[in-house]
Scaffold this motif. Structure first.
Motif, mmCIF file in Angstrom:
data_model
loop_
_atom_site.group_PDB
_atom_site.id
_atom_site.type_symbol
_atom_site.label_atom_id
_atom_site.label_comp_id
_atom_site.label_asym_id
_atom_site.label_seq_id
_atom_site.Cartn_x
_atom_site.Cartn_y
_atom_site.Cartn_z
ATOM 1 N N UNK A 223 28.817 -36.484 108.754
ATOM 2 C CA UNK A 223 29.357 -37.568 109.578
ATOM 3 C C UNK A 223 30.858 -37.689 109.336
ATOM 4 N N UNK A 224 31.548 -38.366 110.265
ATOM 5 C CA UNK A 224 33.008 -38.509 110.174
ATOM 6 C C UNK A 224 33.405 -39.622 109.206
ATOM 7 N N UNK A 225 32.972 -39.517 107.968
ATOM 8 C CA UNK A 225 33.339 -40.522 106.982
ATOM 9 C C UNK A 225 32.336 -41.665 106.928
ATOM 10 N N UNK B 179 31.891 -46.698 114.477
ATOM 11 C CA UNK B 179 32.987 -45.738 114.341
ATOM 12 C C UNK B 179 33.355 -45.588 112.868
ATOM 13 N N UNK B 180 34.062 -44.514 112.541
ATOM 14 C CA UNK B 180 34.414 -44.244 111.145
ATOM 15 C C UNK B 180 35.611 -45.077 110.718
ATOM 16 N N UNK B 181 35.600 -45.453 109.454
ATOM 17 C CA UNK B 181 36.693 -46.230 108.871
ATOM 18 C C UNK B 181 37.728 -45.283 108.280
ATOM 19 N N UNK B 182 38.998 -45.615 108.447
ATOM 20 C CA UNK B 182 40.062 -44.766 107.901
ATOM 21 C C UNK B 182 40.119 -44.870 106.384
ATOM 22 N N UNK B 183 39.880 -46.092 105.860
ATOM 23 C CA UNK B 183 39.986 -46.294 104.411
ATOM 24 C C UNK B 183 39.156 -47.494 103.981
ATOM 25 N N UNK B 184 38.604 -47.400 102.790
ATOM 26 C CA UNK B 184 37.934 -48.533 102.149
ATOM 27 C C UNK B 184 38.277 -48.475 100.660
ATOM 28 N N UNK B 185 38.064 -49.591 99.959
ATOM 29 C CA UNK B 185 38.271 -49.597 98.518
ATOM 30 C C UNK B 185 37.012 -49.079 97.823
ATOM 31 N N UNK C 71 38.745 -40.546 96.774
ATOM 32 C CA UNK C 71 37.600 -39.801 97.279
ATOM 33 C C UNK C 71 37.717 -39.783 98.799
ATOM 34 N N UNK C 72 37.614 -38.597 99.394
ATOM 35 C CA UNK C 72 37.690 -38.502 100.852
ATOM 36 C C UNK C 72 36.349 -37.980 101.378
ATOM 37 N N UNK C 73 35.784 -38.698 102.348
ATOM 38 C CA UNK C 73 34.536 -38.283 102.988
ATOM 39 C C UNK C 73 34.882 -37.532 104.260
ATOM 40 N N UNK C 74 34.470 -36.264 104.343
ATOM 41 C CA UNK C 74 34.812 -35.404 105.483
ATOM 42 C C UNK C 74 33.543 -34.870 106.155
ATOM 43 N N UNK D 101 38.763 -33.832 111.606
ATOM 44 C CA UNK D 101 38.764 -35.294 111.496
ATOM 45 C C UNK D 101 39.228 -35.705 110.096
ATOM 46 N N UNK D 102 40.049 -36.749 110.020
ATOM 47 C CA UNK D 102 40.624 -37.169 108.735
ATOM 48 C C UNK D 102 39.589 -37.758 107.786
ATOM 49 N N UNK D 103 38.482 -38.269 108.335
ATOM 50 C CA UNK D 103 37.455 -38.847 107.488
ATOM 51 C C UNK D 103 37.860 -40.201 106.928
ATOM 52 N N UNK D 104 37.172 -40.615 105.863
ATOM 53 C CA UNK D 104 37.429 -41.908 105.219
ATOM 54 C C UNK D 104 37.930 -41.689 103.800
ATOM 55 N N UNK D 105 39.002 -42.377 103.455
ATOM 56 C CA UNK D 105 39.541 -42.312 102.089
ATOM 57 C C UNK D 105 39.062 -43.533 101.311
#
Length: 372
Positions: free
Chosen positions: A229-231, A244-250, A280-283, A290-294
């Motif tokens: 999945x895209x993050x 939709x995918x999140x760009x960043x979370x803590x 940690x980056x989810x790709x 896709x940039x995924x989620x950081x």
């Protein structure tokens, strides 16, 4: 240096394995150093558990299932290795591993006993097989790799099925190993070894956890978890069509989301990275651009509004109520002490302001233990 991890869905077919190696080629071309953790091929761990249950029950159909498992891996070798000599060499290594697996399964069949220790050993073959194949294929395709059996560096206790890592010894082992081995390391996820050199597994999300352990030990620039999945999404896409995918979370937000049903990453995975403040980056393996989620430490520029909604489908609520609870000191301690005695994990707690009732959420399996 980065630590990358590819899960079972990313290496579910020989074609997908080939695509993953193409992704890794991009890192090599851009001179980005990395080590890479792989899970077993998709569905293999479940097959190994199924085989174990059939053998302990003296179900002879396990032989047919074992043959299917062999063919799955030999099909991968045949597809990924184009040169006949390379196929033969890799095939011999797979045969050796399969013979060991067959021996232990036959032993379980004979004694009709399957201990947690034996099951961990059997399950370890999923990662040993996948990483052996992928490492050899990468070498043929122009990488310089080494196969790293994590039982040689990750030290755990003997809590088979969900072993706890001894980080003091493990971190030292990993740093010393990487100081001497400069090739790209193809790392077995999910497994470790006790101080008695017995094979252990790290539990649910074990391969993600392996990546975090290595990333933290090596002070990596980033840990990348490649999945399907895209993050991290704002909601379960099976229930919310426009998630939709999140760009960043803590780290904390990711832990909360994953604890309550988001399956992208398991909470223990983040602990080593959180301690070292490593991103940690989810790709997405199937959408690599896709940039995924950081997942990172708190960013003061973020307003930290609601990030997403997560849910757990199968849960049991227990309500403890009575006027005798009101104002009585130690009631909560007695309740949770009784649950802890039976190793029952409480997922959620609510208490009425009047202290007349306490409601707790547990997994259905815990409800069964309570009835016993």
């Amino acid at each position: 240096m980065r630590i990358l991890k590819f899960g079972g869905s990313s290496v579910g077919t020989p074609e997908r394995v080939s695509n993953v190696i193409d992704i890794l080629s991009g890192y090599q071309k851009n001179n980005i150093g990395f080590g890479v953790v792989f899970s077993a091929f998709q569905g293999v761990t479940d097959k190994l558990i199924s085989l174990s249950k059939k053998t302990v029950g003296r179900n002879d159909s396990y032989l047919e299932e074992l043959e299917q498992l062999k063919q799955l891996h030999f099909t991968a070798v045949d597809f990924l290795m184009k040169n006949k000599r390379d196929k033969v060499d890799l095939g011999k290594k797979i045969i050796t591993l399969m013979m060991r697996l067959e021996e232990i399964l036959h032993g379980v069949y004979l004694v009709k006993e399957l201990t947690p220790r034996t099951l961990d050993y059997i399950m370890s073959f999923g990662e040993l097989l996948s990483c052996t194949i992928i490492s050899e294929v990468m070498n043929v395709r122009g990488f310089e790799t080494e196969f790293l059996d994590t039982r040689n560096v990750i030290c755990t206790d003997d809590n088979f099925g969900s072993a706890r890592v001894n980080f003091e010894i493990t971190d030292k082992n990993i740093r010393e190993y990487f100081a001497l081995h400069k090739k790209i390391q193809v790392i077995t996820g999910f497994i470790g070894a006790s101080d008695k050199n017995e094979t252990t597994t790290l539990g649910r999300g074990g391969s993600d956890y392996t990546a975090a352990i290595f990333g933290a030990a090596l002070d990596s620039e980033e840990i990348e978890i490649w999945t399907d999945v895209d993050g991290i999404l704002t909601a379960d896409p099976r229930k919310v069509a426009d998630a939709f995918s999140l760009a960043a979370v803590t780290y904390e937000e990711a832990m909360e989301l994953s604890h309550f049903g988001a399956k992208v990453i398991h909470p223990p995975t983040m602990k080593p990275a959180l301690k070292k403040k490593i991103k940690i980056r989810i790709k997405n393996t199937f959408n690599p651009t896709h940039e995924g989620t950081v997942i990172s430490d708190k960013d003061d520029s973020d307003a930290f509004s609601v990030k997403g909604i997560s849910s757990i489908d199968d849960i049991t609520l227990l309500r403890i109520t009575g006027s005798g609870m009101v104002g009585v000191v130690g009631i909560a301690s007695r309740i949770f002490g009784a649950l802890a005695k039976d190793s029952i994990n409480v997922i959620l707690i609510t208490q009425a302001s009047s202290e007349h009732s306490i409601c707790i959420a547990v997994l259905p399996a815990a409800e069964f233990r309570l009835k016993m």
